[in-house]
Scaffold this motif. Structure first.
Motif, short mmCIF file in Angstrom:
data_model
loop_
_atom_site.label_atom_id
_atom_site.label_comp_id
_atom_site.label_asym_id
_atom_site.label_seq_id
_atom_site.Cartn_x
_atom_site.Cartn_y
_atom_site.Cartn_z
N LEU A 104 40.94 9.25 53.55
CA LEU A 104 40.70 7.94 54.16
C LEU A 104 40.01 6.99 53.20
N ALA A 105 38.99 7.49 52.50
CA ALA A 105 38.27 6.65 51.54
C ALA A 105 39.18 6.19 50.41
N LEU A 106 39.99 7.08 49.88
CA LEU A 106 40.90 6.71 48.80
C LEU A 106 41.95 5.70 49.25
N ILE A 107 42.52 5.93 50.43
CA ILE A 107 43.54 5.02 50.93
C ILE A 107 42.95 3.65 51.24
N LEU A 108 41.75 3.62 51.83
CA LEU A 108 41.11 2.33 52.10
C LEU A 108 40.78 1.59 50.81
N ALA A 109 40.31 2.31 49.80
CA ALA A 109 40.00 1.67 48.52
C ALA A 109 41.26 1.10 47.87
N LEU A 110 42.33 1.87 47.88
CA LEU A 110 43.59 1.38 47.30
C LEU A 110 44.14 0.20 48.10
N SER A 111 44.02 0.25 49.42
CA SER A 111 44.48 -0.87 50.25
C SER A 111 43.68 -2.13 49.97
#
Length: 87
Positions: free
Chosen positions: A35-42
């Motif tokens: 979740l943290a990685l996907i939110l950061a990339l988004s």
């Protein structure tokens, strides 16, 4: 010609970022980490799109800050919605 190279490079960065998001989702890592990685990339993708495709990079800074506040509000609502449906 310079704009074409710039927009092509931005497209490639956005494409690679989307591919990394899919790979993170299918990697089987812990939910919070994914979740943290996907939110950061988004967030990075949203900033790139706003800066270059919506031409905020060349607008007055006050307009850029106003859009940034809206972006942070959307991010906060997304995080709140994500935690409300945690398995």
């Amino acid at each position: 010609m310079t704009r074409l190279r710039l927009y092509t490079a931005i497209y490639v960065v956005l494409f690679v970022s989307a591919t990394v998001q899919v790979l993170v989702e299918q990697a089987g890592m812990a939910y919070q980490t994914a979740l943290a990685l996907i939110l950061a990339l988004s967030f990075v993708k949203a900033v790139i799109v706003a800066a270059y495709y919506q031409h905020l990079r060349w607008e007055p800074r006050s307009l850029t800050y106003l859009m940034g506040i809206g972006l942070l509000a959307v991010l906060a609502l997304t995080v709140a919605a994500t935690y409300s449906i945690t398995p």
